[in-house]
Design a protein around this motif. Structure first.
Motif, PDB file in Angstrom:
ATOM      1  N   SER A  39       0.847  -1.185   0.000  1.00 61.62           N
ATOM      2  CA  SER A  39       0.000   0.000   0.000  1.00 61.62           C
ATOM      3  C   SER A  39       0.886   1.240   0.000  1.00 61.62           C
ATOM      4  O   SER A  39       2.064   1.168   0.357  1.00 61.62           O
ATOM      5  CB  SER A  39      -0.881   0.018   1.246  1.00 61.62           C
ATOM      6  OG  SER A  39      -1.718  -1.112   1.308  1.00 61.62           O
ATOM      7  N   CYS A  94      -2.743   2.101 -12.448  1.00 62.65           N
ATOM      8  CA  CYS A  94      -2.546   1.788 -11.037  1.00 62.65           C
ATOM      9  C   CYS A  94      -1.613   0.607 -10.803  1.00 62.65           C
ATOM     10  O   CYS A  94      -1.519   0.106  -9.677  1.00 62.65           O
ATOM     11  CB  CYS A  94      -3.894   1.523 -10.363  1.00 62.65           C
ATOM     12  SG  CYS A  94      -4.816   0.132 -11.084  1.00 62.65           S
ATOM     13  N   HIS A  95      -0.919   0.153 -11.851  1.00 58.93           N
ATOM     14  CA  HIS A  95       0.001  -0.972 -11.700  1.00 58.93           C
ATOM     15  C   HIS A  95       0.969  -0.982 -12.869  1.00 58.93           C
ATOM     16  O   HIS A  95       0.751  -0.314 -13.874  1.00 58.93           O
ATOM     17  CB  HIS A  95      -0.770  -2.298 -11.675  1.00 58.93           C
ATOM     18  CG  HIS A  95      -1.536  -2.546 -12.940  1.00 58.93           C
ATOM     19  ND1 HIS A  95      -2.798  -2.028 -13.150  1.00 58.93           N
ATOM     20  CD2 HIS A  95      -1.213  -3.215 -14.069  1.00 58.93           C
ATOM     21  CE1 HIS A  95      -3.216  -2.392 -14.347  1.00 58.93           C
ATOM     22  NE2 HIS A  95      -2.265  -3.106 -14.936  1.00 58.93           N
ATOM     23  N   ASN A 123      -0.166   0.057  -4.182  1.00 60.71           N
ATOM     24  CA  ASN A 123      -1.534  -0.437  -4.379  1.00 60.71           C
ATOM     25  C   ASN A 123      -1.493  -1.950  -4.166  1.00 60.71           C
ATOM     26  O   ASN A 123      -0.625  -2.620  -4.718  1.00 60.71           O
ATOM     27  CB  ASN A 123      -1.985  -0.116  -5.814  1.00 60.71           C
ATOM     28  CG  ASN A 123      -3.451  -0.356  -6.056  1.00 60.71           C
ATOM     29  OD1 ASN A 123      -4.014  -1.321  -5.566  1.00 60.71           O
ATOM     30  ND2 ASN A 123      -4.063   0.514  -6.832  1.00 60.71           N
ATOM     31  N   CYS A 126      -4.598  -3.562  -7.771  1.00 62.17           N
ATOM     32  CA  CYS A 126      -4.275  -3.640  -9.200  1.00 62.17           C
ATOM     33  C   CYS A 126      -3.033  -4.479  -9.515  1.00 62.17           C
ATOM     34  O   CYS A 126      -3.061  -5.302 -10.427  1.00 62.17           O
ATOM     35  CB  CYS A 126      -4.106  -2.237  -9.773  1.00 62.17           C
ATOM     36  SG  CYS A 126      -5.540  -1.171  -9.550  1.00 62.17           S
ATOM     37  N   ASP A 240     -10.469  -3.997 -11.128  1.00 61.65           N
ATOM     38  CA  ASP A 240     -10.916  -2.726 -10.568  1.00 61.65           C
ATOM     39  C   ASP A 240     -11.855  -1.999 -11.526  1.00 61.65           C
ATOM     40  O   ASP A 240     -12.092  -0.815 -11.400  1.00 61.65           O
ATOM     41  CB  ASP A 240      -9.714  -1.821 -10.267  1.00 61.65           C
ATOM     42  CG  ASP A 240      -8.878  -1.558 -11.501  1.00 61.65           C
ATOM     43  OD1 ASP A 240      -9.131  -2.212 -12.525  1.00 61.65           O
ATOM     44  OD2 ASP A 240      -7.988  -0.703 -11.448  1.00 61.65           O
TER      45      ASP A 240
END
Length: 256
Positions: A39, A94-95, A123, A126, A240
């Protein structure tokens, strides 16, 4: 709805093919990739900076790529180690994906590092289902995030080869229950090793580097996750809600 699921599964399949190509090319060059997931705010940049610095002190050839949606702040911090570092800006993605990573690697390093650390986007959703071609997948969580983190993100923790707890110097203040955390990790990924670390007081520093070097020597990760046979267990749920089909094309031909 079925079309959206099919498209997502197609994206993941193309990514897996790219990852296999990249893994083979890195192996041929004698490089082992370590994929770090966590995270935001877990402390992975601080820990990675120390591991890179230690690797340099031990004369271990290392390099690092770090991914964020914006800024090159993490790259600047990691560069203080003296290791080659490159920032990847994902333009809102996001990845990281294997094809994207391969394109950033292509032509970047003139010499092949023994270890290539990749700091994924902060994250735990993702990045969890995207293989990057890594040999070692490490999931990190700080003591401030709660003991139930593995239960909330079972895919990320369930596919980990190694779990690292960070900021253990704050465990008492955060009322962190180590036994409960370990039990939750064991529930989603039986047998995976859990390391305790603190950049502030030095707990566990160097252990991540040691595990990465052991994986490099063995050519394989030290642990096989129970979910390893199901690399995309949530693929049918649409992830997602984004397919990102345009970000990862045909298998990468980088590093040839």
């Amino acid at each position: 709805m079925c079309r959206a699921v099919d498209l997502h599964q197609s994206v993941l399949a193309r990514n897996d093919e790219s990852a296999q190509h990249l893994r083979a090319r890195l192996t041929a060059r004698g490089t082992t990739m370590v994929n770090l997931l966590s995270s935001p705010g877990s402390g992975k940049t601080a820990l990675l900076e120390h591991e890179l610095t230690l690797a340099r002190a031990r004369s271990v050839p290392v390099a690092a790529l770090t991914a964020d949606l914006a800024t090159d702040n993490d790259a600047a911090r990691l560069a203080r180690s003296g290791a080659p570092v490159k920032q990847i800006l994902t333009d809102g993605l996001c990845h990281l994906e294997a094809g994207m990573l391969a394109r950033h690697l292509d032509g970047w390093l003139t010499a092949s590092p023994r270890l290539l650390f990749v700091e994924n986007v902060g994250n735990l959703v993702c990045p969890a289902t995207y293989d990057l071609g890594e040999t070692l997948r490490v999931v990190l969580a700080s003591v401030t995030e709660g003991e139930d983190k593995p239960l909330k993100y079972p895919t990320a923790f369930g596919l980990a080869h190694l779990v690292v707890v960070t900021k253990t110097d704050m465990a008492t203040a955060a009322d962190f229950d180590e036994s409960a955390f370990r039990a939750h990790v064991e529930q989603v990924n039986p047998g995976v090793e859990v390391l305790l670390t603190s950049v502030r007081d030095g707990t566990g520093l160097g252990t991540l580097l040691d595990r990465a070097l052991s994986a490099a020597d063995a050519g394989t990760a030290p642990h096989t996750p129970v979910m390893a046979g199901h690399p995309h267990p949530h693929a049918g749920h649409g992830h997602d809600g984004h397919t990102h089909a345009g970000h990862d094309g045909a298998p990468a031909a980088a590093l040839s």
